[in-house]
Design an enzyme around this catalytic site. Structure first.
Site, PDB file in Angstrom:
ATOM      1  N   GLU A 433     -56.019  31.504  31.374  1.00 32.80           N
ATOM      2  CA  GLU A 433     -56.617  31.425  32.719  1.00 32.80           C
ATOM      3  C   GLU A 433     -55.578  31.040  33.773  1.00 32.80           C
ATOM      4  O   GLU A 433     -55.873  30.317  34.722  1.00 32.80           O
ATOM      5  CB  GLU A 433     -57.831  30.481  32.718  1.00 32.80           C
ATOM      6  CG  GLU A 433     -58.966  31.040  31.878  1.00 32.80           C
ATOM      7  CD  GLU A 433     -60.252  30.256  31.932  1.00 32.80           C
ATOM      8  OE1 GLU A 433     -60.428  29.459  32.872  1.00 32.80           O
ATOM      9  OE2 GLU A 433     -61.077  30.449  31.035  1.00 32.80           O
TER      10      GLU A 433
HETATM   11  C1  LIG Z   1     -56.338  31.945  22.772  1.00 35.07           C
HETATM   12  C2  LIG Z   1     -56.155  32.890  23.905  1.00 35.07           C
HETATM   13  C3  LIG Z   1     -57.252  33.378  24.600  1.00 35.07           C
HETATM   14  C4  LIG Z   1     -57.096  34.302  25.623  1.00 35.07           C
HETATM   15  N1  LIG Z   1     -58.199  34.864  26.212  1.00 35.07           N
HETATM   16  C5  LIG Z   1     -58.038  35.892  27.086  1.00 35.07           C
HETATM   17  C6  LIG Z   1     -59.153  36.638  27.566  1.00 35.07           C
HETATM   18  O1  LIG Z   1     -60.302  36.356  27.228  1.00 35.07           O
HETATM   19  N2  LIG Z   1     -58.926  37.693  28.384  1.00 35.07           N
HETATM   20  C7  LIG Z   1     -57.666  38.044  28.775  1.00 35.07           C
HETATM   21  O2  LIG Z   1     -57.532  39.008  29.529  1.00 35.07           O
HETATM   22  N3  LIG Z   1     -56.585  37.333  28.377  1.00 35.07           N
HETATM   23  C8  LIG Z   1     -56.734  36.289  27.523  1.00 35.07           C
HETATM   24  N4  LIG Z   1     -55.647  35.595  27.061  1.00 35.07           N
HETATM   25  C9  LIG Z   1     -54.332  35.907  27.587  1.00 35.07           C
HETATM   26  C10 LIG Z   1     -53.767  34.808  28.456  1.00 35.07           C
HETATM   27  O3  LIG Z   1     -54.441  34.770  29.672  1.00 35.07           O
HETATM   28  C11 LIG Z   1     -52.254  35.051  28.566  1.00 35.07           C
HETATM   29  O4  LIG Z   1     -51.695  34.521  27.401  1.00 35.07           O
HETATM   30  C12 LIG Z   1     -51.638  34.464  29.794  1.00 35.07           C
HETATM   31  O5  LIG Z   1     -52.030  35.189  30.911  1.00 35.07           O
HETATM   32  C13 LIG Z   1     -50.114  34.459  29.734  1.00 35.07           C
HETATM   33  O6  LIG Z   1     -49.620  35.718  29.389  1.00 35.07           O
HETATM   34  P1  LIG Z   1     -48.539  35.833  28.206  1.00 35.07           P
HETATM   35  O7  LIG Z   1     -48.981  34.975  27.093  1.00 35.07           O
HETATM   36  O8  LIG Z   1     -48.264  37.246  27.949  1.00 35.07           O
HETATM   37  O9  LIG Z   1     -47.250  35.130  28.800  1.00 35.07           O
HETATM   38  P2  LIG Z   1     -46.084  35.801  29.662  1.00 35.07           P
HETATM   39  O10 LIG Z   1     -46.626  36.382  30.901  1.00 35.07           O
HETATM   40  O11 LIG Z   1     -45.260  36.647  28.789  1.00 35.07           O
HETATM   41  O12 LIG Z   1     -45.264  34.499  30.045  1.00 35.07           O
HETATM   42  C14 LIG Z   1     -44.453  33.786  29.084  1.00 35.07           C
HETATM   43  C15 LIG Z   1     -43.978  32.507  29.744  1.00 35.07           C
HETATM   44  O13 LIG Z   1     -43.249  32.810  30.940  1.00 35.07           O
HETATM   45  C16 LIG Z   1     -43.832  32.173  32.071  1.00 35.07           C
HETATM   46  N5  LIG Z   1     -43.722  33.072  33.226  1.00 35.07           N
HETATM   47  C17 LIG Z   1     -44.117  34.368  33.302  1.00 35.07           C
HETATM   48  N6  LIG Z   1     -43.867  34.861  34.531  1.00 35.07           N
HETATM   49  C18 LIG Z   1     -43.260  33.875  35.237  1.00 35.07           C
HETATM   50  C19 LIG Z   1     -42.736  33.763  36.552  1.00 35.07           C
HETATM   51  N7  LIG Z   1     -42.800  34.783  37.425  1.00 35.07           N
HETATM   52  N8  LIG Z   1     -42.211  32.595  36.951  1.00 35.07           N
HETATM   53  C20 LIG Z   1     -42.174  31.531  36.092  1.00 35.07           C
HETATM   54  N9  LIG Z   1     -42.628  31.577  34.848  1.00 35.07           N
HETATM   55  C21 LIG Z   1     -43.172  32.725  34.410  1.00 35.07           C
HETATM   56  C22 LIG Z   1     -45.274  31.932  31.669  1.00 35.07           C
HETATM   57  O14 LIG Z   1     -45.863  30.863  32.370  1.00 35.07           O
HETATM   58  C23 LIG Z   1     -45.135  31.599  30.185  1.00 35.07           C
HETATM   59  O15 LIG Z   1     -44.748  30.260  30.038  1.00 35.07           O
HETATM   60  C24 LIG Z   1     -55.794  34.672  26.023  1.00 35.07           C
HETATM   61  C25 LIG Z   1     -54.676  34.151  25.358  1.00 35.07           C
HETATM   62  C26 LIG Z   1     -54.838  33.292  24.301  1.00 35.07           C
HETATM   63  C27 LIG Z   1     -53.623  32.815  23.564  1.00 35.07           C
END
Ligand SMILES: Cc1cc2nc3c(=O)[nH]c(=O)nc-3n(C[C@H](O)[C@H](O)[C@H](O)COP(=O)(O)OP(=O)(O)OC[C@H]3O[C@@H](n4cnc5c(N)ncnc54)[C@H](O)[C@@H]3O)c2cc1C
Length: 649
Positions: A433
C-alpha cells in the site's frame, strides 16, 4: 491537445521521464479542501483545522457498531491463530462466520445489504482483528480497503453499485490487481493490456498480475490495465484503465500461490488473464482514469493500516507490560531495570500517538470537505514504522521467549504468546500500500507543490519567457509576505494555546518549528532548484520533521479531548511523546543538509559498480539464477514452484 493512438504495448521498461509523466498525470493536481499537513509544510501551523477534534459521533451508528464489535470480539476470541499460521490456511468455517456477521460489507450501505457503518467503525474493527490475527486482517482489508467495495463506492455508476454491492456485502471476496513483475512502485511499467472490440461492447484483457491479495480465491477483481495511449502535445502518453473482472470468467487463471515470511494464510497469488472478455460497462470511472482511481482509492484505503498498527501496538504493549512486571531477573522485575523501563514508557507513548494519528486522519476523512491525501500518507508511513519498532522492542523485552514460536512455548508448558508471529506479520506493512520510501516521495512532492506551482517555471529550462514572467509575478506577490510571516507567530507568544494546559508548551514549540520547516524547505528549493527532487535524503528529513509535528499535534489534540472527557491520564502519554519527538525533530533539523550525504551517495555508487565486491569474500553466496521463462503448463511460476519443491524432496 490530446488524441488517442492504438499503441499499448512497448516492451522496454519506462524511462525515468515516462515514469514521472505517468505519475504526474495521475496525480490529483488540485486540492479538494484544506489540509493541516499541507499548511504545515508551508510553515503554517493551522491547529484550527484539527482542533476541536473532528471526530463525530452518530448515536444510531454507534449502537449498530457496538453490536458488531461485540460479535467480532466473541468470534476472534475463539479463532486459533496459531493453527492459521501453521497450516497457512484460514479455515472455511471462519470465513463463513465472518460472512454471516457482515464483516465483508462493513462500509457497504444498508440499502445494498451491508452493515452501513462508518469508516471509523471499519478501522476500529480492523484494529481489533489485527490485535489477534494478521492473516484475517489481510483477507478483510484487501477486500474492503482496496478491493472492489471502495472504488465502487467512490466511482461506481448506480448500475454498477446495484449489481455488485449486494454480492460483496454477502461475502463475495474481491481483490485489487495493480502490481506486476516489472511494475511495483512504478506503474508506468504496467504491461497488462486491454483492447476494445470492434463494436465497442467488450474489451479483451491480457497480462499477469503479481502478489494479488485475495487473488487466489477472489470472485471479483479490480484490474488495472493499459489501454490505448493518448497523444498529448504531439507525444504519446500511457493510459491505465480500471476494469471489474469476474474471477470465474474464461481465461482468468491462478498460476501460483505466493508464500511469505509472515501472514502465512494470506490468499495471495499470481493471476494470469488470457483473452478475458470484459463487458464495456465494467470500466470503473472511465477510460484512462485507472491510475488516478488507484491513487484516490489508496488515499482513504491506506487509512486502515495505521489503525491496524495501533491495534497491533496495543497488543504488544499488553504483552510487554505483563512480562516486564512478571519476569524477575537480577533481583527485580525486568520492568524496573532502566533499559527495559524506557522501552515500556516509549512504547506506551508511541502507541498513544499512533492511535491519535490514525483516529484523526479517519475523522478528517469522514468530516468531508478536507483533503486527506497527505494526512493518510503520513499516517501510513509513520504508524507502520512505529508499529514495527514496537514489535521489535516487545520481542526484546520477552527475550528468548520473544523469538520462540507460540506452539513451542506451549509445547514446553509456557503461555503461547505469539510475538514471533506478530513480528513476521508486521514487517510487510512498511512495503505494501505504498512503501515507506514511496510515501516519503509522495509526501515530499505534495509538500513542495505550492513552491513548484509558484516558482518552478523560473528555473525550468523548458519554460517560455511568457511563463517565466508570469512566475516572476507570482513570486513577487507571494514570497515577501509569506517569508516575513515565517519569522514570528503564535508560538512566540507566552501563554498561547493556554486551553491545552501542560501540553501548551509543546504546541508553542511545534508552531515555531513549523515555521522553521517552511523556511528550510524554501531555502532548500532556492539552494537546489529543480535538482531538489533528486535530493531524497534532504527531502525525507523534511518529511520526517513534518510527520513528527503532525503526530505531536494529533497527540495533543486527542489528549486534550480525552482529558475533557475525564481521562486525564492521556496528558502524561502525550507529554512524553512530545518530549521525545522534539528530540528527533531537533536532530533532523541539525542534520537537514546531511554533512555526510555526499559521501554516502558516492560510496553507494561504488558499491553498485562492484568496487567493494572484495568485501563479500569468505561467504557461501545465497543468490540464485532466475529460471529461464518457459511456456510449459503452469508457466514460469509453476516451474519455480516445482524447482523449490524438488530441493525439499
Ligand atoms: C504480501 C503482499 C501483498 C500485496 N498485495 C497486493 C495487492 O493486493 N495488490 C497489488 O496490486 N499489489 C500488492 N502487493 C504489491 C505491493 O504493493 C508492492 O510490493 C509494492 O508496491 C512495492 O513494489 P515492489 O515490491 O515491486 O518494490 P519495488 O518497486 O521494486 O521497490 C524496491 C525498493 O525500492 C524502493 N524504491 C522504488 N522506487 C523508488 C524511488 N523512486 N525512490 C526511492 N526508493 C524507491 C522501494 O521503496 C523498495 O524499498 C503486495 C505485496 C506483498 C508482498
Amino acid at each position: 491537445m490530446t488524441d488517442r493512438t492504438n499503441a499499448t504495448a512497448g516492451s522496454s521498461p519506462a524511462t525515468e521521464k515516462e515514469a514521472r509523466d505517468v505519475a504526474e498525470a495521475a496525480r490529483e493536481s488540485e486540492w479538494s479542501g484544506p489540509s493541516f499537513v499541507r499548511e504545515l509544510f508551508l510553515g503554517r501551523f493551522r491547529l484550527d483545522l484539527i482542533h476541536p477534534h473532528p471526530v463525530t459521533v452518530d448515536a444510531d451508528e454507534q449502537v449498530r457498531a457496538l453490536a458488531f464489535f461485540a460479535r467480532l470480539r466473541a468470534f476472534l476470541e475463539e479463532v486459533d491463530s496459531d493453527l492459521i499460521d501453521r497450516t497457512g490456511q484460514i479455515p472455511e468455517e471462519y470465513v463463513d462466520e465472518l460472512r454471516e456477521m457482515g464483516a465483508f460489507g462493513i462500509k457497504i450501505p444498508t440499502e445494498y445489504g451491508g452493515l452501513g457503518l462508518s469508516y471509523a467503525s471499519y478501522t476500529r474493527a480492523m484494529a481489533m482483528v489485527t490485535s489477534k490475527d494478521g492473516s484475517l486482517t489481510a483477507l478483510l482489508s484487501a477486500h474492503q480497503s482496496i478491493g472492489l467495495p471502495q472504488p465502487l463506492k467512490l466511482f461506481g455508476t448506480p448500475e454498477q453499485k446495484a449489481r455488485y454491492f449486494p454480492r460483496l456485502a454477502k461475502g463475495a471476496i474481491s481483490a485489487f490487481a495493480l502490481t506486476e513483475v516489472d511494475a511495483g512502485s512504478d506503474p508506468a511499467n504496467l504491461r497488462t493490456s486491454a483492447t476494445p472490440s470492434a463494436d465497442g461492447s467488450y474489451w479483451t484483457l491480457n497480462g499477469e498480475k503479481l502478489w494479488c491479495t485475495n487473488g487466489t480465491r477472489a470472485e471479483l477483481f479490480v484490474v488495472m490495465a493499459r489501454t490505448a495511449d493518448v497523444v498529448v502535445n504531439g507525444k504519446p502518453r500511457k493510459q491505465i484503465t480500471a476494469f471489474i473482472v469476474e474471477g470465474n470468467a474464461p481465461g482468468v487463471e491462478v498460476v501460483h500461490r505466493c508464500r511469505f515470511m509472515g501472514l502465512k494464510a494470506i490468499e495471495n497469488g499470481v493471476i494470469r488473464f488470457t483473452n478475458v472478455r470484459v463487458p464495456s460497462e465494467n470500466i470503473l470511472w472511465g477510460e484512462g482514469k485507472g491510475l488516478k482511481l488507484a491513487l484516490i482509492t489508496l488515499n482513504t484505503g491506506r487509512l486502515t493500516l495505521p489503525a491496524s498498527c495501533a491495534g497491533g501496538g496495543k497488543a504488544m504493549l499488553q504483552v510487554a507490560r505483563t512480562w516486564a512486571k512478571e519476569r524477575v531477573q537480577w533481583g527485580q522485575p525486568i520492568g524496573k531495570h532502566e533499559a527495559v523501563a524506557q522501552k515500556l514508557a516509549l512504547m506506551a507513548a508511541d502507541t498513544f500517538a499512533m492511535e491519535a494519528v490514525a483516529e484523526l486522519a479517519v475523522a478528517l476523512a469522514e468530516r468531508g470537505h478536507y483533503d486527506i491525501r497527505l494526512e493518510a500518507a503520513i499516517a501510513k508511513m509513520w504508524n507502520t514504522e512505529k508499529g514495527w519498532r514496537i514489535v521489535d522492542d516487545t520481542l526484546q523485552i520477552r527475550g528468548g521467549r520473544g523469538y520462540e514460536t507460540a506452539d513451542s512455548l506451549r509445547g514446553r508448558g509456557e503461555a503461547g504468546i505469539p510475538v514471533e508471529r506478530a513480528m513476521r506479520d508486521a514487517r510487510i506493512n512498511l512495503i505494501f500500500e505504498g512503501s515507506s520510501e514511496i510515501m516519503r516521495l509522495f509526501i515530499a512532492r505534495e509538500a513542495v507543490d505550492h513552491h513548484f506551482k509558484t516558482a518552478f517555471a523560473l528555473v525550468d529550462k523548458d519554460s517560455s519567457s511568457g511563463e517565466k514572467f508570469a512566475a516572476l509575478r507570482r513570486v513577487a506577490r507571494f514570497y515577501p509576505g509569506w517569508y516575513l510571516a515565517r519569522w514570528l507567530g503564535r508560538g512566540d507568544v507566552p501563554g498561547s494555546y493556554g486551553d491545552f494546559g501542560p501540553l501548551a508548551k509543546h504546541l508553542r514549540w511545534a508552531e515555531r518549528r513549523t515555521r522553521h520547516l517552511g523556511r528550510m524547505l524554501f531555502h532548500a528549493m532556492v539552494r537546489f532548484g529543480p535538482k531538489l527532487e533528486r535530493r531524497q535524503m534532504v527531502l525525507f528529513r523534511g518529511v520526517d520533521i513534518g510527520a513528527e509535528l503532525f503526530a505531536m499535534a494529533a497527540s495533543c489534540v486527542r489528549a486534550n479531548m480525552l482529558a475533557a472527557q475525564g481521562n486525564a491520564e492521556a496528558i502524561e502519554l502525550a507529554d512524553l511523546f512530545c518530549r521525545v519527538a522534539r528530540d528527533r525533530i531537533r536532530t533532523a533539523f541539525d542534520h537537514f543538509y546531511g554533512p555526510n550525504d555526499g559521501a554516502i551517495y558516492r560510496v553507494s555508487q561504488h558499491v553498485l559498480a562492484g568496487q567493494h565486491e572484495w568485501l563479500e569474500q569468505g561467504i557461501v553466496g545465497i543468490m540464485e539464477e532466475r529460471p529461464a521463462p518457459s511456456g510449459g503448463p503452469g508457466g514460469r511460476a509453476t516451474q519455480e514452484l516445482r524447482k523449490v519443491e524438488g530441493v525439499g524432496a
